[in-house]
Write an enzyme that holds these catalytic residues in place. Structure first.
Site, PDB file in Angstrom:
ATOM      1  N   SER A 130       0.926  -1.156   0.062  1.00  5.94           N
ATOM      2  CA  SER A 130       0.085   0.023   0.136  1.00  5.94           C
ATOM      3  C   SER A 130       0.967   0.999  -0.007  1.00  5.94           C
ATOM      4  CB  SER A 130      -1.011  -0.092   1.212  1.00  5.94           C
ATOM      5  OG  SER A 130      -0.205   0.084   2.442  1.00  5.94           O
ATOM      6  N   ASP A 150      -3.140   8.778   6.911  1.00  8.46           N
ATOM      7  CA  ASP A 150      -4.234   8.062   7.871  1.00  8.46           C
ATOM      8  C   ASP A 150      -3.372   7.177   8.759  1.00  8.46           C
ATOM      9  OD1 ASP A 150      -2.869   5.770   6.499  1.00  8.46           O
ATOM     10  OD2 ASP A 150      -4.884   5.136   5.347  1.00  8.46           O
ATOM     11  N   HIS A 164      -0.511   5.254   6.726  1.00 14.00           N
ATOM     12  CA  HIS A 164       0.290   5.541   5.676  1.00 14.00           C
ATOM     13  C   HIS A 164       0.594   7.073   5.495  1.00 14.00           C
ATOM     14  CE1 HIS A 164      -2.417   2.341   4.442  1.00 14.00           C
ATOM     15  NE2 HIS A 164      -1.468   1.805   3.924  1.00 14.00           N
TER      16      HIS A 164
END
Length: 345
Positions: A43, A325, A328
């Site tokens: 991610s 977030d 991340h």
């Protein structure tokens, strides 16, 4: 083209761009010396592949992408990823997600492709519970199809194709999920790191055998300092046990890369030391322009856990937050990582 080195990377800068993140770069001419950028990972660099994988972790709703033309693309941040900034650095188009391309588009994507998939890891069985994603093995298999089936449509001369791949950068950012989702304390951190590196070395050698020569490998940041983890410690501090668990991997990774380079002298393997840069940022936040390195810019409590709620309103001063977030980094942080970790790595 001569092999890329950290010193060579130091000489390359991003020209001024229109968004806020450009302020982390000097306004010096960009480089046209790289043929393409191929991206593998999780991610941290997924550009939207998981949007096309059934039941996969996704970031396909606002506020993700709020600084990417206000469009959620599947990137787990407010704007560009590390991989995007590397592409900009070398005057390349942002590598499109492999799964977003039609068969015809794959045969014209000469600037590179992004195969990264959020949630997966180096071990084939690493993935979120009851979710799916593309492991590193699947990503490399897709790249092999690119080389065997798609690139020859653009580059018919086999020798020219060899040179094209040798002049391309292969960026790999993976391994964190293996610790987050798959870490087994039964044999201890050293055993886990050794097993993970044996697997990872084989994949890097596979990329070499397909044609990759310039590989830039990201290590694992201090996972114990993620907002999601800090939230669970109860004291507002990093979980140092988690940080210690990853240290054997980060300590042994440079030697693993050196061993591969010794085995293949025409290859250049560069460590992108995001871990140490991350630690520097935590130690001197003001130097890097951050005011908050513990809280997410987008985050609310859901069943006692932090999460970025779809269509919620994030903070206004996003460039001052290390994290967008709970897990991340922000676009501004991603820009700084490229500027500093490739230079100092």
């Amino acid at each position: 083209m001569a092999a890329l080195t950290p010193v060579f990377l130091f000489l390359l800068f991003l020209s001024a761009n229109s968004d806020e993140s450009s302020s982390c770069f000097s306004a010096i001419a960009i480089s046209n010396s790289v043929a393409a950028l191929y991206v593998f990972g999780d991610s941290t660099v997924d550009a939207g592949n998981n949007n096309y994988i059934h039941n996969a972790p996704r970031a396909n709703s606002l506020p993700y992408g709020i600084d990417f033309n206000n469009t959620p693309t599947g990137r787990f941040t407010n704007g560009k990823t590390i991989a995007d900034f590397i592409a900009i650095l070398y005057n390349l188009s942002l590598p499109p997600p492999y799964l977003s391309l039609t068969e015809a588009q794959r045969k014209t994507a000469r600037d590179g492709i992004n195969y990264a998939s959020a949630g997966c890891g180096i071990f084939p069985n690493t993935k979120p519970r009851k979710k799916d994603c593309w492991s590193l093995q699947k990503q490399i298999e897709a790249f092999n199809r690119t080389v065997q089936e798609d690139l020859p449509c653009m580059i018919e001369d086999p020798q020219e194709l060899v040179e094209y791949l040798a002049n391309s950068i292969f960026f790999i950012s993976m391994g964190a999920n293996d610790y987050i989702l798959n870490f087994n304390t039964h044999h201890g951190p050293e055993y886990f790191a050794n097993s993970l590196l044996v697997q990872f070395k084989w994949y890097l050698q596979t990329l070499y055998n397909i044609g990759a020569r310039n590989l830039v490998v990201n290590n694992i940041g201090p996972l114990g300092c993620l907002p999601s983890v800090i939230n669970m410690t109860g004291n507002g501090q990093c979980d140092e046990q988690i940080n210690q668990n990853i240290m054997p991997y980060n300590s042994q990774l440079p030697q693993t890369l050196k061993n591969i380079q010794d085995e293949y002298p025409d290859a250049t393997l560069t460590l992108a030391n995001s871990h140490d840069l991350f630690q520097d940022i935590l130690a001197d936040t003001e130097k890097y322009g951050f005011t908050d390195v513990k809280d997410p810019c987008c985050g609310a409590y859901v069943n006692g856990k932090l999460a970025c709620i779809p269509n919620s309103t994030p903070c206004d001063n996003r460039c001052q937050y290390l994290f967008f977030d709970e897990n991340h980094t922000s676009e501004f942080a991603n820009c700084i990582f490229v500027r500093d970790m490739l230079i100092k790595g």
